[in-house]
Design a protein around this motif. Structure first.
Motif, short mmCIF file in Angstrom:
data_model
loop_
_atom_site.label_atom_id
_atom_site.label_comp_id
_atom_site.label_asym_id
_atom_site.label_seq_id
_atom_site.Cartn_x
_atom_site.Cartn_y
_atom_site.Cartn_z
N PRO A 249 40.05 43.39 21.06
CA PRO A 249 39.53 42.34 20.15
C PRO A 249 38.24 41.68 20.66
N GLY A 250 38.07 41.61 21.97
CA GLY A 250 36.86 40.99 22.52
C GLY A 250 35.71 41.96 22.68
N GLY A 251 35.91 43.22 22.30
CA GLY A 251 34.87 44.22 22.43
C GLY A 251 34.94 44.91 23.79
N ASP A 252 34.29 46.07 23.88
CA ASP A 252 34.36 46.83 25.13
C ASP A 252 33.54 46.20 26.25
N GLU A 253 32.54 45.42 25.89
CA GLU A 253 31.68 44.81 26.91
C GLU A 253 32.48 43.88 27.82
N VAL A 254 33.44 43.18 27.24
CA VAL A 254 34.29 42.27 28.02
C VAL A 254 35.05 43.05 29.08
N LEU A 255 35.58 44.20 28.70
CA LEU A 255 36.32 45.02 29.65
C LEU A 255 35.38 45.59 30.72
N LEU A 256 34.22 46.02 30.31
CA LEU A 256 33.27 46.61 31.27
C LEU A 256 32.82 45.61 32.33
N THR A 257 32.71 44.34 31.97
CA THR A 257 32.30 43.33 32.96
C THR A 257 33.40 43.05 33.98
N SER A 258 34.61 43.52 33.72
CA SER A 258 35.72 43.28 34.63
C SER A 258 36.02 44.48 35.52
N THR A 259 35.21 45.52 35.45
CA THR A 259 35.46 46.71 36.27
C THR A 259 34.91 46.51 37.67
N GLY A 260 35.43 47.30 38.61
CA GLY A 260 34.92 47.29 39.98
C GLY A 260 35.33 46.09 40.80
N LYS A 261 36.30 45.34 40.31
CA LYS A 261 36.78 44.15 41.03
C LYS A 261 38.20 43.87 40.58
N ASP A 262 38.82 42.88 41.19
CA ASP A 262 40.13 42.44 40.74
C ASP A 262 39.91 41.61 39.48
N ALA A 263 40.38 42.10 38.35
CA ALA A 263 40.14 41.45 37.05
C ALA A 263 41.28 40.51 36.66
N THR A 264 42.16 40.20 37.59
CA THR A 264 43.31 39.34 37.27
C THR A 264 42.87 38.00 36.71
N ASP A 265 41.93 37.33 37.38
CA ASP A 265 41.48 36.02 36.90
C ASP A 265 40.85 36.11 35.52
N ASP A 266 40.04 37.15 35.30
CA ASP A 266 39.42 37.34 33.99
C ASP A 266 40.50 37.48 32.92
N PHE A 267 41.51 38.27 33.23
CA PHE A 267 42.60 38.52 32.29
C PHE A 267 43.38 37.23 32.00
N GLU A 268 43.69 36.49 33.06
CA GLU A 268 44.49 35.27 32.91
C GLU A 268 43.71 34.15 32.22
N ASP A 269 42.41 34.05 32.51
CA ASP A 269 41.59 32.98 31.93
C ASP A 269 41.53 33.05 30.41
N VAL A 270 41.64 34.25 29.86
CA VAL A 270 41.57 34.43 28.41
C VAL A 270 42.85 33.94 27.74
N GLY A 271 43.95 34.00 28.45
CA GLY A 271 45.23 33.57 27.88
C GLY A 271 45.79 34.61 26.93
N HIS A 272 45.97 35.82 27.43
CA HIS A 272 46.48 36.92 26.61
C HIS A 272 47.92 36.65 26.16
N SER A 273 48.25 37.13 24.99
CA SER A 273 49.58 36.96 24.43
C SER A 273 50.57 37.86 25.18
N SER A 274 51.87 37.61 24.93
CA SER A 274 52.89 38.44 25.58
C SER A 274 52.81 39.88 25.06
N SER A 275 52.41 40.06 23.81
CA SER A 275 52.29 41.42 23.30
C SER A 275 51.11 42.14 23.96
N ALA A 276 50.04 41.40 24.25
CA ALA A 276 48.90 42.01 24.96
C ALA A 276 49.32 42.41 26.37
N ARG A 277 50.12 41.57 26.99
CA ARG A 277 50.60 41.88 28.34
C ARG A 277 51.51 43.11 28.32
#
Length: 137
Positions: free
Chosen positions: A42-70
């Motif tokens: 839903p946020g586009g592929d660019e959002v995912l690409l900016t989270s590569t090459g590192k631990d993306a946990t904080d990026d993932f958590e900061d967005v507040g993904h739903s339980s279905s997304a998890r």
């Protein structure tokens, strides 16, 4: 997950997968191949690409993904990350601020000028008024 037979990746290995046609993410110590999800994110592929090459946990958590997304993450799970290959998080330390009393005289001068400049302008205006008033009389 995480038992015998689970593939363990290094950060270097995961970092090599950072394009829209080949994208892996690290979230909570797990590695996910999200390449098939790039067009549907839903946020586009660019959002995912900016989270590569590192631990993306904080990026993932900061967005507040739903339980279905998890829950969707399970579909893209491919292994674990070797945590020893991820650099330790550095704690932000603000730069040292100079002591406030370094040069009190400049602060005093500024305050003095803020007071004197308007008085000077007022004095000039009054002087001009009297000068032209006395000439016309």
């Amino acid at each position: 997950m995480g038992g015998e037979g689970t593939k363990v990746f290094t950060l270097t290995e995961v970092s090599q997968h950072s394009k829209s046609k080949d994208c892996w993410l690290i979230i909570d110590g797990k590695v996910y191949d999200v390449t098939k999800f790039m067009d549907d994110h839903p946020g586009g592929d660019e959002v995912l690409l900016t989270s590569t090459g590192k631990d993306a946990t904080d990026d993932f958590e900061d967005v507040g993904h739903s339980s279905s997304a998890r829950a969707m993450l399970d579909e893209y799970y491919i292994g674990e990350i070797d945590l020893s290959t991820i650099p330790a998080r550095t704690q932000y330390t603000p730069p040292k601020q100079p002591q406030n009393n370094q040069d009190k005289s400049s602060g005093f001068i500024v305050k003095l000028l803020k007071f004197l400049v308007p008085l000077l302008i007022l004095g000039v205006a009054i002087g001009i008024r009297f000068h032209f008033h006395n000439k016309s009389a």
